[in-house]
Write an enzyme that holds these catalytic residues in place. Structure first.
Site, short mmCIF file in Angstrom:
data_model
loop_
_atom_site.label_atom_id
_atom_site.label_comp_id
_atom_site.label_asym_id
_atom_site.label_seq_id
_atom_site.Cartn_x
_atom_site.Cartn_y
_atom_site.Cartn_z
CG ASP A 531 -0.07 0.07 2.56
OD1 ASP A 531 0.49 0.89 2.89
OD2 ASP A 531 -0.35 -1.11 3.24
CD GLU A 611 18.42 -23.82 -16.90
OE1 GLU A 611 17.05 -23.98 -16.95
OE2 GLU A 611 19.07 -24.61 -16.21
#
Ligand code: DGJ
Length: 716
Positions: A531, A611
């Site tokens: 928030d 990777e």
């Protein structure tokens, strides 16, 4: 001047909006208009119908058309003839609970107000504050409505101060941050809903007569609802249509209630959740409500998001990292959980350093007797069985690899199996004589108490002073349910939920002031306290405990409606994904996480050489573009809630550079090519499309769209 006044009418202007208020002939503060910029006095749109069962104020004599029950108001009070949801209610010393708030005075101040103990938007070019004081003459209670006007940002903030000028105490039962009344029209609401590990799903619905609510009683803003919302016209989409948005700067129990009333007008009231709340206000005292950020766009949701992104990034977030480039981090949580020792951590860190990662973050499990989530919370000293050289020893070794070191805390919690609980059982929130509710086997510390906060400040500070720590992840892994503190008498127990969050803010404020160079990331099992209030203390938040790339499309898409990309903690995690057991290529995982505060959360040693090479390239990519991604304009192009393909993009302020994220979840067989229409570009600029080696003008890319399917296929 952003604020003009004439005959008790207040005209506020921002770059593209007008906000009008009027103290009418009875001194009632009417809401007149919030919307497109206008030179007109919009008071003419208000009707005065004679409506049965809508009472009339005494001063209106026999005029049945003047009723608070149909009047648009700025801060309607309970018990005075308005039966709709109210912004404020109080119980006086004689037990009565009527408030008759009338205009008393106003003041205009240069600069934006701040709020003691609470987060608030700060500065802003040419910012001004309008303060309008309302008074209940009988009791002496005053309400000071504050309007922060940030013209260039197109933002108005609101909050209220309630002052008790009477001789006796008053109990406040409800004190919203703001109320906004809107004229008769068709409206839809967008709330951001969800659950743990699937937060901030935009939920759009028609508003029919009655009340809709989005709220939390959990002591946190919560995974389930978010303290931001949008009200829009039914035809509003990303690019067109009228929309109003509000983001409450509050991390505790909140409520947003929207009522379509009996005559078709709309009212939205937002602030501290009145359920579980009451506040004893003694003579001479003031109560401050949290602040809300308000914005209006006549041009759809993307423009509304841009307003919120800018103000939250520049005028809510603070500290060194507000605008500084965020470190690419690697967090050990999903790689090791509680099962690690120094060597295991260093093995991950060494690989990360080789691949260019900036910072290693040690998550839960490094302290006390914390070998599982049953014990140890509160004992903030290193577990030397796991870390034989302590935190400083580990930090030094990480630093020697060329990386910064970050650390996890969960300051607000205590395990029953901990030294802290054994020595201070009274510090936990427990109602005497009742068994506590446990959440993740743990109890909540009473953050209303200054001795608890002092203990936490001292303990955390001493760790931060004794090891070279550059980042803190501040976690919070359960909801609060017993709203009780032994530190307050029974008449004040209704204050505990709010005082709890004030205590959290106080501790944050002390720590960020003492350690201004540290980057704080907030977390509440992912996005349970995402928030604007938290972002005032910590400029980024771990968005969700669901780290699956495909699920994250939804989470990040929904979050972006209000929150800036720089605030959204997003990591590449391992496959098979530990939450949804899905395999996604490492490219896809990074392509999603790029649009956030980027990091990794896996054991890099388990990757193949190919990777690892890709990770190295990803780290180089994000370092090159994090500035653009975090500070550019973000456009949502295709929604994951409606399509197999999700797309979004960022465009630099000068429109010379853009990055498009295009994600196809399921493959189609023998499909025709796809086009995606880009946004926000300069139509006359000839853009080089890096992945295709082609040039296209901005108008082609926006009107016809970019062909995507030929290069957007992931690894088989
Ligand atoms: C919840 C967080 O969201 C996770 O990332 C991790 O930090 C755990 N808590 C640790 O307990």
């Amino acid at each position: 001047m952003a604020i003009k006044i004439s005959n008790n009418s207040f005209y506020i202007e921002t770059k593209n909006t007008s906000y009008q208020i009027k103290a009418d002939k009875y001194g009632i503060l009417k809401h007149v208009w919030y919307g497109e910029k206008t030179g007109c006095d919009m008071d003419y749109i208000n009707e005065y119908p004679d409506v049965g069962f809508s009472g009339n104020i005494y001063d209106a004599g026999n005029d049945r058309t003047y009723s608070p029950d149909t009047l648009p108001q700025e801060y309607p009070a309970f018990g005075n003839g308005d039966y709709r949801i109210c912004a404020v209610s109080a119980v006086h010393n004689d037990g009565s609970c009527s408030l008759d708030l009338r205009f008393k005075k106003y003041e205009i101040k240069q600069g934006k107000y701040s709020i003691p103990g609470l987060p608030a938007v700060y500065s802003g070019e040419n910012a001004q504050t309008l303060e309008i004081t309302l008074e209940d003459k009988k009791s002496g209670l005053e309400v000071i409505l504050k309007y922060g006007v940030l013209p260039e940002l197109d933002v108005i903030t609101r909050s209220a101060v309630i002052r008790n000028n009477s001789e006796s105490p008053v109990t406040i039962k409800n004190a919203a941050s703001f109320c906004i009344d809107m004229p008769k029209d068709n409206y839809e609401s967008i709330f951001f809903t969800g659950r743990h590990a699937m937060e901030r799903t935009p939920q759009r619905q028609a508003i029919l007569q009655g009340i809709q609510e989005s709220s939390s009683v959990r002591g946190t803003s919560s995974h389930q609802q978010n303290p931001s919302f949008i009200i829009c016209s039914p035809d509003c989409n990303e690019d067109n249509g009228r929309c109003f948005g509000a983001a409450l700067m509050y991390s505790g129990s909140f409520s947003t209630r929207i009522e379509l009333d009996h005559v078709g007008q709309l009212r939205a009231v937002c602030g501290i959740n009145p359920e579980l709340f009451s506040w004893q206000l003694n003579s001479g005292e003031e109560f401050y409500t949290p602040e809300a950020i308000l914005a209006f766009s006549a041009n759809g949701l993307a423009a509304l998001s841009h307003i919120f992104h800018t103000v939250i990034r520049n005028n809510v977030c603070r500290g060194n990292y507000k605008l500084a480039q965020r470190p690419v981090l690697i967090n050990n949580w999903e790689a090791t959980y509680f099962d690690f020792n120094e060597e295991k951590l260093l093995k991950i860190a060494r690989e990360a350093a080789k691949l260019g990662v900036d910072m290693f973050v040690l998550d839960d499990g490094w302290f006390g007797k914390r070998d599982s989530d049953f014990s140890g919370l509160g004992d903030w000293y290193a577990n030397t069985n796991k870390l034989e050289n302590g935190l400083s020893g580990l930090a030094d070794k990480i630093n020697a690899l060329g990386m910064k070191f970050g650390l996890w805390f969960e300051p607000e919690m205590v395990s029953e199996d901990s030294d802290l609980y054994r020595s201070h059982p009274d510090w936990a929130i427990v109602i005497p004589g009742r068994k506590p509710i446990r959440g993740r086997y743990q109890l909540v510390l009473d953050m209303t108490r200054s001795d608890v906060r002092d203990y936490l400040f001292d303990t955390i500070s001493s760790i931060l002073k004794n090891a070279n720590i550059s980042y803190i992840k501040w976690d919070m892994n359960r909801s609060i349910t017993e709203c009780y503190s032994k530190a307050f008498p029974k008449e004040q127990q209704g204050e505990v939920m709010h005082r709890y969050i004030l205590g959290v803010y106080d501790l944050y404020e002390r720590l960020i002031n003492e350690f201004p160079k540290i980057l704080f990331e907030s977390c509440s099992s992912g996005g349970g306290r995402f928030d604007p209030g938290m972002l005032y203390y910590a400029p980024q938040a771990w968005a969700s405990d669901d780290s699956d790339a495909i699920e994250r499309l939804k989470i990040q898409y929904g979050t972006s409606m209000v929150y800036p990309i720089s605030s959204i903690g997003a990591h590449v995690s391992e496959i098979v994904n530990q939450q949804v057991f899905r395999n996604t290529p490492i490219e896809t995982r990074a392509n999603v996480a790029y649009f956030g505060a980027f990091g990794y959360e896996l054991d890099l040693n388990e990757l193949t050489e190919l990777e690892k090479q890709k990770v190295k390239e990803q780290v180089e990519f994000i370092k090159q573009y994090r500035e653009l991604i975090h500070k550019g304009k973000f456009y949502r192009l295709q929604s994951p809630f409606e399509n197999n393909i999700t797309a979004w993009m960022v465009v630099s302020d000068d429109k010379k550079e853009a990055i498009v994220g295009w994600y196809k979840v399921l493959n189609d067989v023998n499909e025709s090519f796809k086009r995606i229409k880009l946004k926000g570009l300069n139509e006359n600029l000839n853009y080089y499309i890096e992945q295709k080696g082609e040039y296209h003008y901005g108008d082609e890319l926006m009107n016809l769209g970019m062909i995507t399917s030929d290069y957007a296929v992931g690894d088989p």
